[in-house]
Design a protein around this motif. Sequence first.
Motif, PDB file in Angstrom:
ATOM      1  N   VAL A 143       0.673  -1.150   0.121  1.00 24.34           N
ATOM      2  CA  VAL A 143       0.118  -0.111   0.065  1.00 24.34           C
ATOM      3  C   VAL A 143       0.940   1.110   0.229  1.00 24.34           C
ATOM      4  O   VAL A 143       2.136   1.056   0.251  1.00 24.34           O
ATOM      5  CB  VAL A 143      -0.847   0.000   1.316  1.00 24.34           C
ATOM      6  CG1 VAL A 143      -2.037  -1.341   1.161  1.00 24.34           C
ATOM      7  CG2 VAL A 143      -0.026   0.333   2.349  1.00 24.34           C
ATOM      8  N   GLU A 144       0.386   2.372  -0.287  1.00 22.89           N
ATOM      9  CA  GLU A 144       0.965   3.730  -0.465  1.00 22.89           C
ATOM     10  C   GLU A 144       0.039   4.418   0.307  1.00 22.89           C
ATOM     11  O   GLU A 144      -1.104   4.650   0.218  1.00 22.89           O
ATOM     12  CB  GLU A 144       1.181   4.002  -1.863  1.00 22.89           C
ATOM     13  CG  GLU A 144       0.224   4.256  -2.544  1.00 22.89           C
ATOM     14  CD  GLU A 144       0.458   4.778  -4.082  1.00 22.89           C
ATOM     15  OE1 GLU A 144       1.966   4.905  -4.114  1.00 22.89           O
ATOM     16  OE2 GLU A 144      -0.245   4.615  -4.796  1.00 22.89           O
ATOM     17  N   LYS A 145       0.626   5.511   1.246  1.00 25.09           N
ATOM     18  CA  LYS A 145      -0.028   6.598   2.025  1.00 25.09           C
ATOM     19  C   LYS A 145       0.113   7.780   1.200  1.00 25.09           C
ATOM     20  O   LYS A 145       1.165   8.144   0.687  1.00 25.09           O
ATOM     21  CB  LYS A 145       0.415   6.580   3.328  1.00 25.09           C
ATOM     22  CG  LYS A 145       0.221   5.599   4.220  1.00 25.09           C
ATOM     23  CD  LYS A 145       1.015   5.567   5.702  1.00 25.09           C
ATOM     24  CE  LYS A 145       0.620   4.430   6.546  1.00 25.09           C
ATOM     25  NZ  LYS A 145       1.240   4.619   7.743  1.00 25.09           N
ATOM     26  N   LEU A 146      -0.953   8.613   0.878  1.00 26.24           N
ATOM     27  CA  LEU A 146      -0.915   9.828   0.116  1.00 26.24           C
ATOM     28  C   LEU A 146      -1.744  10.725   1.111  1.00 26.24           C
ATOM     29  O   LEU A 146      -2.324  10.650   1.950  1.00 26.24           O
ATOM     30  CB  LEU A 146      -1.479   9.654  -1.068  1.00 26.24           C
ATOM     31  CG  LEU A 146      -1.301   8.273  -2.047  1.00 26.24           C
ATOM     32  CD1 LEU A 146      -2.315   8.176  -3.351  1.00 26.24           C
ATOM     33  CD2 LEU A 146      -0.043   8.957  -2.575  1.00 26.24           C
ATOM     34  N   PRO A 147      -0.863  12.099   0.963  1.00 28.44           N
ATOM     35  CA  PRO A 147      -1.458  13.221   1.645  1.00 28.44           C
ATOM     36  C   PRO A 147      -2.922  13.413   1.275  1.00 28.44           C
ATOM     37  O   PRO A 147      -3.078  13.345  -0.009  1.00 28.44           O
ATOM     38  CB  PRO A 147      -0.272  14.331   1.619  1.00 28.44           C
ATOM     39  CG  PRO A 147       0.346  14.144   0.451  1.00 28.44           C
ATOM     40  CD  PRO A 147       0.259  12.574   0.249  1.00 28.44           C
ATOM     41  N   VAL A 148      -3.710  14.138   2.061  1.00 31.69           N
ATOM     42  CA  VAL A 148      -5.056  14.468   1.827  1.00 31.69           C
ATOM     43  C   VAL A 148      -4.948  15.827   1.626  1.00 31.69           C
ATOM     44  O   VAL A 148      -4.521  16.755   2.700  1.00 31.69           O
ATOM     45  CB  VAL A 148      -6.115  14.084   2.753  1.00 31.69           C
ATOM     46  CG1 VAL A 148      -7.667  14.832   2.761  1.00 31.69           C
ATOM     47  CG2 VAL A 148      -6.129  12.818   2.884  1.00 31.69           C
ATOM     48  N   ALA A 149      -5.231  16.693   0.401  1.00 26.16           N
ATOM     49  CA  ALA A 149      -5.080  17.919   0.159  1.00 26.16           C
ATOM     50  C   ALA A 149      -5.889  19.048   1.115  1.00 26.16           C
ATOM     51  O   ALA A 149      -4.780  19.900   1.498  1.00 26.16           O
ATOM     52  CB  ALA A 149      -5.699  18.383  -1.266  1.00 26.16           C
ATOM     53  N   ASP A 150      -6.818  18.685   1.626  1.00 32.39           N
ATOM     54  CA  ASP A 150      -7.353  19.545   2.491  1.00 32.39           C
ATOM     55  C   ASP A 150      -7.522  19.269   4.146  1.00 32.39           C
ATOM     56  O   ASP A 150      -7.997  20.069   4.796  1.00 32.39           O
ATOM     57  CB  ASP A 150      -8.970  19.871   2.196  1.00 32.39           C
ATOM     58  CG  ASP A 150      -9.848  18.455   2.278  1.00 32.39           C
ATOM     59  OD1 ASP A 150      -8.994  17.495   2.313  1.00 32.39           O
ATOM     60  OD2 ASP A 150     -10.868  18.511   2.307  1.00 32.39           O
TER      61      ASP A 150
END
Length: 152
Positions: free
Chosen positions: A87-94
């Motif tokens: 899996v990869e963790k991605l930042p949430v824009a807001d």
Amino acid sequence: MTEKATPSPQAIKAWARLMRVSRQLVESAEDALKAGGLPPLAWYDVLHELAEAGEAGLRPFQLTERTLFAQYNISRLLARLEADGLVEKLPVADDGRGQTIRITAKGLEMRRRMWDVYGRSIAELVGVRLSPDELNTVSALLGRLRHPPASD
């Protein structure tokens, strides 16, 4: 004030059998995965939910809701899945602290390999032991025990 409910002997017997059979079936599926050199069933559950979510992925709280794992267990499991490249963790824009979790190509392949064994276990442990009508009956009865009640 509500009156205390006392279970009937039939309810106690059904409960005990449900718990015992559930544990035995899960242990058998886990043993099959282990024998195949694959990770535990919990990994499959998370990889499955992420695969179903597609490119959008899921937030950790959504995984907690969908898998019924405790939040701290999801956090540890996601760290392990990420370390293994599944899996990869991605930042949430807001949301500066938020993350979206997305399955990788390697994770999709692991899910497929696990399903080969897990699916076979389901077929052998349940599918060949009960007729299609019996399977429908069991599924309907267990659906009535869900809390909150199932809408499926």
